[in-house]
Design a protein around this motif. Structure first.
Motif, PDB file in Angstrom:
ATOM      1  N   LEU A 191       0.809  -1.223   0.000  1.00 41.97           N
ATOM      2  CA  LEU A 191       0.000   0.000   0.000  1.00 41.97           C
ATOM      3  C   LEU A 191       0.841   1.271   0.000  1.00 41.97           C
ATOM      4  O   LEU A 191       0.475   2.260  -0.629  1.00 41.97           O
ATOM      5  N   ASP A 192       1.966   1.266   0.676  1.00 47.77           N
ATOM      6  CA  ASP A 192       2.776   2.472   0.775  1.00 47.77           C
ATOM      7  C   ASP A 192       3.734   2.655  -0.393  1.00 47.77           C
ATOM      8  O   ASP A 192       4.371   3.711  -0.513  1.00 47.77           O
ATOM      9  N   LEU A 193       3.847   1.654  -1.260  1.00 49.51           N
ATOM     10  CA  LEU A 193       4.832   1.716  -2.344  1.00 49.51           C
ATOM     11  C   LEU A 193       4.245   2.172  -3.683  1.00 49.51           C
ATOM     12  O   LEU A 193       4.998   2.544  -4.579  1.00 49.51           O
ATOM     13  N   TYR A 194       2.933   2.106  -3.830  1.00 51.01           N
ATOM     14  CA  TYR A 194       2.299   2.395  -5.120  1.00 51.01           C
ATOM     15  C   TYR A 194       1.150   3.364  -4.938  1.00 51.01           C
ATOM     16  O   TYR A 194       0.554   3.467  -3.870  1.00 51.01           O
ATOM     17  N   ASP A 195       0.814   4.060  -6.037  1.00 50.62           N
ATOM     18  CA  ASP A 195      -0.288   5.016  -6.022  1.00 50.62           C
ATOM     19  C   ASP A 195      -1.592   4.394  -6.511  1.00 50.62           C
ATOM     20  O   ASP A 195      -2.665   4.813  -6.103  1.00 50.62           O
ATOM     21  N   PHE A 196      -1.477   3.413  -7.422  1.00 43.84           N
ATOM     22  CA  PHE A 196      -2.660   2.758  -7.995  1.00 43.84           C
ATOM     23  C   PHE A 196      -2.427   1.259  -8.054  1.00 43.84           C
ATOM     24  O   PHE A 196      -1.299   0.802  -8.228  1.00 43.84           O
ATOM     25  N   PHE A 197      -3.520   0.506  -7.933  1.00 41.74           N
ATOM     26  CA  PHE A 197      -3.464  -0.952  -7.957  1.00 41.74           C
ATOM     27  C   PHE A 197      -4.487  -1.479  -8.947  1.00 41.74           C
ATOM     28  O   PHE A 197      -5.633  -1.044  -8.956  1.00 41.74           O
ATOM     29  N   ILE A 198      -4.030  -2.417  -9.782  1.00 45.24           N
ATOM     30  CA  ILE A 198      -4.932  -3.035 -10.757  1.00 45.24           C
ATOM     31  C   ILE A 198      -4.813  -4.527 -10.589  1.00 45.24           C
ATOM     32  O   ILE A 198      -3.733  -5.071 -10.492  1.00 45.24           O
TER      33      ILE A 198
END
Length: 113
Positions: free
Chosen positions: A106-113
């Motif tokens: 969660l803290d490493l990326y801005d968006f998740f697909i």
């Protein structure tokens, strides 16, 4: 005035995207490659794309095809790629593992697909 589709607004340039794909036994490879080719557009438009493939088989045989599908001309190389291999006994639990992967990043990326 809206930006043209081929240009990202300055506030999303460089955003980090984690794209998680489940490929249980390799039978899904043709469809997965099609999805990955589309996903490279994130890279072409300036986003930092990391593809995580979760599988219950050795990723070795599929890795070359996946890297070709993930080629980004902006980088002149493939996007960041990693594999997580699980035991075949994971079964339908592989879908749950993608949620775990997102939660762990969660803290490493801005968006998740």
């Amino acid at each position: 005035r809206r930006s043209p589709l081929h240009q990202l607004p300055a506030d999303v340039w460089g955003m980090r995207v984690l794209f998680v794909v489940n490929c249980f036994d390799g039978k899904q490879l043709p469809l997965m490659l099609l999805q990955l080719r589309s996903a490279t557009q994130f890279c072409e438009f300036g986003w930092h794309l990391h593809v995580l493939i979760q599988t219950a088989v050795s990723p070795g045989p599929m890795e070359a095809a996946v890297r070709r599908a993930l080629f980004c001309t902006r980088l002149n190389s493939s996007v960041e790629l990693s594999f997580q291999q699980y035991k075949a006994s994971v079964g339908h639990g592989l879908a749950r593992m993608s949620r775990v992967a997102v939660a762990n990043n969660l803290d490493l990326y801005d968006f998740f697909i």
